[in-house]
Every structure is written in C-alpha cells, then in structure tokens.
Design a protein around this motif. Structure first.
Motif, short mmCIF file in Angstrom:
data_model
loop_
_atom_site.label_atom_id
_atom_site.label_comp_id
_atom_site.label_asym_id
_atom_site.label_seq_id
_atom_site.Cartn_x
_atom_site.Cartn_y
_atom_site.Cartn_z
N PRO A 113 4.30 -12.50 -5.33
CA PRO A 113 3.01 -11.87 -5.65
C PRO A 113 3.18 -10.37 -5.79
CG PRO A 113 2.72 -13.53 -3.96
CD PRO A 113 4.20 -13.40 -4.17
N GLY A 114 2.54 -9.83 -6.82
CA GLY A 114 2.66 -8.41 -7.10
C GLY A 114 3.80 -8.08 -8.05
N GLY A 115 4.64 -9.05 -8.32
CA GLY A 115 5.78 -8.83 -9.20
C GLY A 115 5.43 -8.92 -10.67
N SER A 116 6.46 -8.82 -11.50
CA SER A 116 6.28 -8.81 -12.94
C SER A 116 7.25 -9.76 -13.62
CB SER A 116 6.51 -7.40 -13.50
OG SER A 116 5.59 -6.48 -12.99
N LEU A 117 6.83 -10.26 -14.75
CA LEU A 117 7.67 -11.04 -15.64
C LEU A 117 7.30 -10.69 -17.07
CD1 LEU A 117 7.65 -14.68 -14.17
CD2 LEU A 117 9.61 -13.13 -14.25
N ARG A 118 8.26 -10.82 -17.96
CA ARG A 118 7.96 -10.70 -19.38
C ARG A 118 8.35 -11.98 -20.08
NH1 ARG A 118 10.21 -6.63 -24.09
NH2 ARG A 118 12.07 -7.94 -23.85
N LEU A 119 7.36 -12.62 -20.66
CA LEU A 119 7.61 -13.82 -21.44
C LEU A 119 7.86 -13.45 -22.90
CD1 LEU A 119 4.84 -16.21 -20.05
CD2 LEU A 119 7.11 -15.71 -19.13
N GLN A 138 -1.36 -23.55 -18.51
CA GLN A 138 -1.95 -24.72 -17.89
C GLN A 138 -1.37 -24.89 -16.50
OE1 GLN A 138 -1.65 -28.43 -20.08
NE2 GLN A 138 -3.44 -29.23 -19.02
N ALA A 139 -2.25 -24.81 -15.53
CA ALA A 139 -1.86 -25.01 -14.13
C ALA A 139 -2.03 -26.48 -13.78
CB ALA A 139 -2.71 -24.12 -13.23
N PRO A 140 -1.31 -26.94 -12.76
CA PRO A 140 -1.45 -28.35 -12.36
C PRO A 140 -2.89 -28.71 -12.06
CG PRO A 140 0.41 -27.35 -11.25
CD PRO A 140 -0.32 -26.24 -11.96
N GLY A 141 -3.34 -29.78 -12.67
CA GLY A 141 -4.70 -30.26 -12.43
C GLY A 141 -5.79 -29.48 -13.12
N SER A 179 1.53 -7.34 -11.73
CA SER A 179 0.65 -7.63 -10.59
C SER A 179 0.33 -9.11 -10.51
CB SER A 179 -0.64 -6.81 -10.71
OG SER A 179 -0.37 -5.43 -10.79
N LEU A 180 1.34 -9.90 -10.59
CA LEU A 180 1.15 -11.35 -10.63
C LEU A 180 0.57 -11.88 -9.33
CD1 LEU A 180 4.32 -12.27 -12.64
CD2 LEU A 180 2.00 -12.95 -13.25
N LYS A 181 -0.26 -12.89 -9.46
CA LYS A 181 -0.94 -13.52 -8.34
C LYS A 181 -0.55 -15.00 -8.29
CE LYS A 181 -5.00 -10.63 -9.25
NZ LYS A 181 -6.46 -10.63 -9.55
N PRO A 182 -0.67 -15.60 -7.12
CA PRO A 182 -0.36 -17.04 -7.03
C PRO A 182 -1.15 -17.88 -8.04
CG PRO A 182 -0.51 -16.11 -4.84
CD PRO A 182 -0.93 -15.02 -5.80
N GLU A 183 -2.37 -17.46 -8.35
CA GLU A 183 -3.17 -18.22 -9.30
C GLU A 183 -2.69 -18.09 -10.74
OE1 GLU A 183 -4.25 -16.04 -6.99
OE2 GLU A 183 -5.97 -14.87 -7.74
N ASP A 184 -1.70 -17.24 -10.98
CA ASP A 184 -1.10 -17.17 -12.31
C ASP A 184 -0.02 -18.24 -12.50
OD1 ASP A 184 -1.21 -13.62 -11.96
OD2 ASP A 184 -2.53 -14.86 -13.21
N THR A 231 7.11 -22.40 -20.92
CA THR A 231 7.99 -21.87 -19.89
C THR A 231 7.18 -21.78 -18.60
OG1 THR A 231 9.53 -20.08 -19.30
CG2 THR A 231 7.49 -19.44 -20.42
N HIS A 232 7.81 -22.10 -17.48
CA HIS A 232 7.06 -22.20 -16.23
C HIS A 232 7.14 -20.91 -15.43
CE1 HIS A 232 5.04 -24.25 -12.99
NE2 HIS A 232 5.92 -23.73 -12.15
N VAL A 233 6.01 -20.52 -14.91
CA VAL A 233 5.91 -19.34 -14.05
C VAL A 233 5.38 -19.79 -12.68
CG1 VAL A 233 4.73 -17.15 -13.67
CG2 VAL A 233 5.56 -17.75 -15.96
N THR A 234 6.11 -19.41 -11.66
CA THR A 234 5.66 -19.65 -10.29
C THR A 234 5.56 -18.33 -9.56
OG1 THR A 234 6.73 -21.83 -10.19
CG2 THR A 234 6.15 -20.80 -8.10
N VAL A 235 4.39 -18.07 -9.02
CA VAL A 235 4.16 -16.85 -8.24
C VAL A 235 3.96 -17.28 -6.79
CG1 VAL A 235 2.83 -14.75 -7.98
CG2 VAL A 235 3.06 -15.81 -10.24
#
Length: 122
Positions: free
Chosen positions: A14-20, A39-42, A85-90, A116-120
């Motif tokens: 959390p708080g980190g960055s990624l570039r897709l 699309q998040a699970p569910g 500023s990534l959050k778990p909900e991302d 591509t999968h993103v996990t925060v």
C-alpha cells in the motif's frame, strides 16, 4: 495477428506504485482511443481510465482520480497507466482495450488484451 498485451502487474505494498503497459502488435494504436479496465474478485469490471486517440483527452474514475495517470507513446505503439498511492482496493486484474464511442464518461471495451494482475498488500 493483432493483439494487445498488458504487462507491469505484480505485488506492491500500500502506498506503492506500478506502471502498467499496453502494447499493440499487428495494428497501429494511433487511431484508437484506449481504455483501462479492472475487475476485482466478485466484482463487475469497471472502467478505470481512458485516453483519446488524439491524446488530447483523458478520463478517470473517481476512485483513481489524482492517483493514476494514463498516457500514450504512439511511437512505441503503447499506452501506459501509472498507478501511484496504491490501495488494497486497487487489487484486481487490469485490462486495456480499444474503446467506443470515445474517451469520456461512458465508454465500452471493444478489442481486449489478456490482462495483468495487480495485488496491493502488505
């Protein structure tokens, strides 16, 4: 064969960055407005951001506004999504797609990449 290929996903705190990245092959991205979806699970798939073919218009979902930035490099036939500023909900699978009718408040995906999968998570 025409295809869109996303890359850049992974695990980030959390708080980190990624570039897709969304790279096109077999066709030229210049003529297309491109959207990023997730699309998040569910959950239902949602539009995250888009950029117009002319590179003069962008749009962001309220949930990512101020944190994500979409850009394109037509010379590299690639569209990017900088996520800060990534959050778990991302956490989600992220997809790029050509979109219609254009980049605005409402757009629909037409031709999709594989995602591509993103996990925060800490």
């Amino acid at each position: 064969q025409a295809q869109l290929v996303e890359s850049g996903g992974g695990l980030v705190q959390p708080g980190g960055s990624l570039r897709l990245s969304c790279a096109a092959s077999g066709f030229t991205l210049d003529y297309y407005s491109i959207g990023w979806f997730r699309q998040a699970p569910g959950k239902e798939r949602e539009g995250v951001s888009c950029i117009s073919s002319s590179n003069d218009s962008t749009h962001y979902a309220d949930s990512v506004k101020g944190r994500f930035t979409v850009s394109r490099d037509n010379a590299k036939n690639t569209v990017y999504l900088q996520m800060n500023s990534l959050k778990p909900e991302d956490t989600a699978d992220y997809y790029c797609a050509t979109i219609w009718p254009g980049c605005g408040g409402n757009y629909n995906g037409d031709y999709w990449g594989q995602g591509t999968h993103v996990t925060v998570s800490s």
